[in-house]
Design an enzyme around this catalytic site. Structure first.
Site, short mmCIF file in Angstrom:
data_model
loop_
_atom_site.label_atom_id
_atom_site.label_comp_id
_atom_site.label_asym_id
_atom_site.label_seq_id
_atom_site.Cartn_x
_atom_site.Cartn_y
_atom_site.Cartn_z
N ARG A 147 0.84 -1.20 0.00
CA ARG A 147 0.00 0.00 0.00
C ARG A 147 0.88 1.25 0.00
O ARG A 147 1.91 1.32 0.67
CB ARG A 147 -0.88 0.02 1.25
CG ARG A 147 -1.76 1.26 1.39
CD ARG A 147 -2.38 1.38 2.77
NE ARG A 147 -3.13 0.21 3.15
CZ ARG A 147 -4.37 -0.04 2.73
NH1 ARG A 147 -4.99 0.81 1.93
NH2 ARG A 147 -5.00 -1.14 3.13
N GLU A 201 -1.04 -8.82 -1.65
CA GLU A 201 -2.22 -7.99 -1.93
C GLU A 201 -1.74 -6.62 -2.39
O GLU A 201 -0.94 -5.97 -1.72
CB GLU A 201 -3.06 -7.84 -0.67
CG GLU A 201 -4.11 -6.75 -0.78
CD GLU A 201 -4.47 -6.12 0.57
OE1 GLU A 201 -4.74 -4.91 0.59
OE2 GLU A 201 -4.48 -6.85 1.58
N LYS A 223 -11.22 -11.73 7.05
CA LYS A 223 -10.14 -10.85 7.51
C LYS A 223 -10.61 -10.21 8.81
O LYS A 223 -11.55 -9.40 8.80
CB LYS A 223 -9.86 -9.80 6.45
CG LYS A 223 -8.92 -8.69 6.89
CD LYS A 223 -8.80 -7.65 5.77
CE LYS A 223 -7.94 -6.47 6.18
NZ LYS A 223 -7.76 -5.51 5.06
N GLY A 279 -1.80 -4.51 12.87
CA GLY A 279 -1.01 -4.59 14.09
C GLY A 279 -0.27 -5.90 14.29
O GLY A 279 0.28 -6.13 15.37
N GLY A 321 0.99 -5.48 6.88
CA GLY A 321 1.14 -4.21 6.18
C GLY A 321 2.48 -3.59 6.47
O GLY A 321 3.53 -4.09 6.08
#
Length: 211
Positions: free
Chosen positions: A16, A39, A128, A157, A177
């Site tokens: 991202r 992703e 998710k 997290g 992430g």
């Protein structure tokens, strides 16, 4: 594509906030570090072309999907570009139905047990659990006890310090992430080497807790 590919990988790397021209290099570094599922978020500029390029370049090696998908229109665009799974932060039943219509893996975002059951009853392959850090691994264990049939992918997290706890609590996989693919305006060789090393560390952590 089968859900067990994600389960075997154990990690969904979330890409991202990066420029399209950097994403293929990022995925290559993740691949070299042992991560097999990626992703690409739908808010990426020209995301359809990026997914198409990544799906073609890493065919047979990596499972490429689309994330932050909020509606069936975005899901269809991503699937037409080659995405093999749809990863959402929210629960949208039409998005689940469209994803399954095209034979792809549907992973909607949920938080409560009611949302988990609703998603599963409407065709979701897994859920998710987001944001997972609000209640932590103990929450995953608590909801897995009455809902063992629903594969859960905690996201938000998850770090190298707690990833093992999530798997011990019953997670099928985790979404990673910024703890893995940190945002930067400079994707250079040092960044990619760091990313490859972090990927390898997370993969090793998953292996340590799996039979």
């Amino acid at each position: 594509m089968r859900l067990d590919q994600i389960q075997e990988s154990g990690i969904i790397a979330i890409v991202r906030g990066h420029q399209p021209e950097d994403i293929l290099a990022i995925i290559k570094a993740l691949d070299e570090g042992g991560v097999r599922t990626v992703e690409i978020t739908a808010d990426t500029p020209d995301v359809g072309a990026v997914i198409e390029q990544a799906s073609r370049q890493f065919a047979g090696k990596m499972l490429i999907g689309a994330g932050t998908v909020l509606d069936p229109e975005t899901a269809r665009m991503a699937l037409m570009a080659g995405a093999k799974f749809i990863f959402s932060p929210t629960l949208n039943l039409e998005t689940i139905r469209l994803t399954k219509r095209y034979g792809a893996i549907s992973i909607p975002g949920v938080f409560t047990p009611t949302e988990m059951v609703t998603a599963f009853e409407n065709g979701a392959d897994a859920v998710k659990v987001f944001p997972a850090n609000v209640l932590g691994p103990a929450y995953i264990k608590a909801v897995r006890d009455p809902l063992p049939q629903i594969p859960m992918i905690p996201t938000g997290g998850v770090t190298l310090d707690n990833i093992v706890d999530y798997f011990r609590a019953g997670a099928m996989a985790v979404g990673l992430g910024g703890a893995l693919v940190r945002k930067t305006t400079k994707v250079d060789s040092p960044y990619l080497e760091e990313l490859k090393g972090k990927a390898a560390s997370f993969v090793e952590a998953v292996r340590s807790v799996r039979p």
